[in-house]
Design an enzyme around this catalytic site. Structure first.
Site, PDB file in Angstrom:
ATOM      1  N   GLY A   1      55.371  41.876  84.516  1.00  0.00           N
ATOM      2  CA  GLY A   1      54.142  41.549  83.775  1.00  0.00           C
ATOM      3  C   GLY A   1      54.358  40.869  82.439  1.00  0.00           C
ATOM      4  O   GLY A   1      53.478  40.895  81.576  1.00  0.00           O
ATOM      5  N   SER A   2      55.501  40.181  82.262  1.00  0.00           N
ATOM      6  CA  SER A   2      55.704  39.543  80.950  1.00  0.00           C
ATOM      7  C   SER A   2      54.747  38.357  80.751  1.00  0.00           C
ATOM      8  O   SER A   2      54.336  38.075  79.623  1.00  0.00           O
ATOM      9  CB  SER A   2      57.166  39.118  80.758  1.00  0.00           C
ATOM     10  OG  SER A   2      57.491  38.057  81.621  1.00  0.00           O
ATOM     11  N   ASN A   3      54.380  37.685  81.829  1.00  0.00           N
ATOM     12  CA  ASN A   3      53.395  36.604  81.682  1.00  0.00           C
ATOM     13  C   ASN A   3      52.010  37.158  81.382  1.00  0.00           C
ATOM     14  O   ASN A   3      51.247  36.558  80.621  1.00  0.00           O
ATOM     15  CB  ASN A   3      53.363  35.721  82.932  1.00  0.00           C
ATOM     16  CG  ASN A   3      54.484  34.695  82.930  1.00  0.00           C
ATOM     17  OD1 ASN A   3      54.455  33.742  82.159  1.00  0.00           O
ATOM     18  ND2 ASN A   3      55.494  34.918  83.751  1.00  0.00           N
TER      19      ASN A   3
ATOM     20  N   GLU B   1      57.829  29.685  80.327  1.00  0.00           N
ATOM     21  CA  GLU B   1      56.634  30.150  81.062  1.00  0.00           C
ATOM     22  C   GLU B   1      55.619  30.771  80.108  1.00  0.00           C
ATOM     23  O   GLU B   1      54.414  30.558  80.240  1.00  0.00           O
ATOM     24  CB  GLU B   1      57.024  31.223  82.086  1.00  0.00           C
ATOM     25  CG  GLU B   1      57.798  30.707  83.270  1.00  0.00           C
ATOM     26  CD  GLU B   1      58.060  31.804  84.287  1.00  0.00           C
ATOM     27  OE1 GLU B   1      57.118  32.529  84.652  1.00  0.00           O
ATOM     28  OE2 GLU B   1      59.223  31.950  84.713  1.00  0.00           O
TER      29      GLU B   1
ATOM     30  N   ASP C   1      53.556  27.762  96.955  1.00  0.00           N
ATOM     31  CA  ASP C   1      54.058  26.826  95.935  1.00  0.00           C
ATOM     32  C   ASP C   1      53.750  25.357  96.220  1.00  0.00           C
ATOM     33  O   ASP C   1      54.449  24.480  95.729  1.00  0.00           O
ATOM     34  CB  ASP C   1      55.578  26.989  95.747  1.00  0.00           C
ATOM     35  CG  ASP C   1      55.949  28.411  95.360  1.00  0.00           C
ATOM     36  OD1 ASP C   1      55.173  29.046  94.633  1.00  0.00           O
ATOM     37  OD2 ASP C   1      57.021  28.880  95.794  1.00  0.00           O
TER      38      ASP C   1
ATOM     39  N   HIS D   1      55.252  29.298  88.576  1.00  0.00           N
ATOM     40  CA  HIS D   1      56.500  29.352  89.350  1.00  0.00           C
ATOM     41  C   HIS D   1      57.669  29.028  88.408  1.00  0.00           C
ATOM     42  O   HIS D   1      57.572  28.094  87.609  1.00  0.00           O
ATOM     43  CB  HIS D   1      56.430  28.336  90.498  1.00  0.00           C
ATOM     44  CG  HIS D   1      57.626  28.392  91.386  1.00  0.00           C
ATOM     45  ND1 HIS D   1      57.801  29.375  92.336  1.00  0.00           N
ATOM     46  CD2 HIS D   1      58.724  27.621  91.446  1.00  0.00           C
ATOM     47  CE1 HIS D   1      58.954  29.195  92.947  1.00  0.00           C
ATOM     48  NE2 HIS D   1      59.541  28.132  92.426  1.00  0.00           N
TER      49      HIS D   1
ATOM     50  N   LEU E   1      53.749  38.619  94.570  1.00  0.00           N
ATOM     51  CA  LEU E   1      54.689  38.243  95.624  1.00  0.00           C
ATOM     52  C   LEU E   1      54.085  38.098  97.015  1.00  0.00           C
ATOM     53  O   LEU E   1      54.770  37.666  97.938  1.00  0.00           O
ATOM     54  CB  LEU E   1      55.846  39.266  95.674  1.00  0.00           C
ATOM     55  CG  LEU E   1      56.733  39.282  94.427  1.00  0.00           C
ATOM     56  CD1 LEU E   1      57.799  40.356  94.531  1.00  0.00           C
ATOM     57  CD2 LEU E   1      57.382  37.921  94.200  1.00  0.00           C
TER      58      LEU E   1
HETATM   59  C1  GRF Z   1      57.835  34.735  86.656  1.00  0.00           C
HETATM   60  O1  GRF Z   1      59.099  34.140  86.532  1.00  0.00           O
HETATM   61  C2  GRF Z   1      56.890  33.848  87.422  1.00  0.00           C
HETATM   62  O2  GRF Z   1      57.129  32.484  87.243  1.00  0.00           O
HETATM   63  C3  GRF Z   1      57.183  34.208  88.853  1.00  0.00           C
HETATM   64  O3  GRF Z   1      57.435  35.588  88.835  1.00  0.00           O
HETATM   65  C4  GRF Z   1      57.902  35.982  87.539  1.00  0.00           C
HETATM   66  C5  GRF Z   1      57.002  37.046  87.052  1.00  0.00           C
HETATM   67  O4  GRF Z   1      57.463  37.597  85.849  1.00  0.00           O
HETATM   68  N1  GRF Z   1      56.140  33.799  89.740  1.00  0.00           N
HETATM   69  P1  GRF Z   1      56.556  38.558  85.000  1.00  0.00           P
HETATM   70  O5  GRF Z   1      56.095  39.668  85.949  1.00  0.00           O
HETATM   71  O6  GRF Z   1      55.412  37.756  84.481  1.00  0.00           O
HETATM   72  O7  GRF Z   1      57.426  39.085  83.921  1.00  0.00           O
END
Ligand code: GRF
Length: 209
Positions: free
Chosen positions: A18-20, A183, A154, A113, A94
């Site tokens: 969940g870092s994004n 990202e 993708d 991605h 996923l």
């Molecule tokens: C990220 O690298 C994103 O591009 C990919 O999965 C990863 C998720 O990372 N689809 P996070 O859960 O947001 O840390």
């Protein structure tokens, strides 16, 4: 704040860290523009849910079929409507999204991605697999891609990319951390541009202006 802004109500789909999601929640440019209404996962528990709890955001688990504690996609679709979600952001989710749900959000479902699509995408190309494949390929550039979601992994129209120089990296882990940093900047920026109505599709290409 810019004059012409669509207030965005986001649902962020996650499977793990969940870092994004955190980058969206912490983004200064998105303050007052985009609100995360719901966090959705294919897992019953994950780190991203911890983030949701900290921010007091509702979260649910989803699966196809029936599983205790999980919504199915019809129920999820209802919940998204009830919450007036107008942009779905896949950030490390996923599982394949059922076509019915994709159709309900035309050009309102985006994915991030961790490579420069159309390379290093598709089935099996997720998480660290991507960075390992990039490292082994000898490529000198990698990066992040945000694209619209269609029914193939993708392959939706590319909205924005951020390239990262990896010419001096000595292991795949280094690529992973440099790309992740990119990202965290790219995804909030795309959401911002989306809110400002800057993202347009013309002749099957996406323009931001
Ligand atoms: C990220 O690298 C994103 O591009 C990919 O999965 C990863 C998720 O990372 N689809 P996070 O859960 O947001 O840390």
């Amino acid at each position: 704040m810019p004059d012409k802004v669509e207030q965005l109500k986001l649902a962020v789909f996650v499977s793990g860290r969940g870092s994004n999601l955190a980058a969206i929640l912490e983004s200064e440019i998105l303050k007052g523009i985009a609100e995360v209404i719901l966090v959705v996962s294919d897992k019953s528990e994950c780190k991203a849910f911890e983030i949701a709890r900290n921010y007091k955001i509702n979260y649910v688990s989803v699966c196809t079929g029936k599983k205790e504690g999980f919504l199915n996609y019809d129920e999820l679709s209802e919940l998204l409507k009830e919450n007036c979600v107008n942009l779905i952001v896949l950030a490390g989710f996923l599982k394949m999204i059922p076509p019915e749900l994709i159709k309900e959000y035309p050009e309102r479902m985006i994915n991030i991605h961790p490579a420069l699509l159309p390379f290093f995408g598709g089935k099996g190309m997720f998480g660290f697999n991507v960075h390992k494949a990039v490292f082994e390929s000898g490529m000198k550039v990698s990066g992040a891609t945000v694209h619209f979601v269609n029914e193939r992994y993708d392959e939706g129209l590319i909205i924005a990319q951020s390239a990262v120089d990896i010419s001096n990296t000595v292991k795949a882990e280094e690529i992973a951390s440099r790309v992740l940093e990119a990202e965290h900047k790219l995804l909030p920026k795309v959401i911002y541009d989306f809110a400002l109505g800057k993202i347009k599709i013309i002749n099957n290409r996406v323009f931001t202006n």
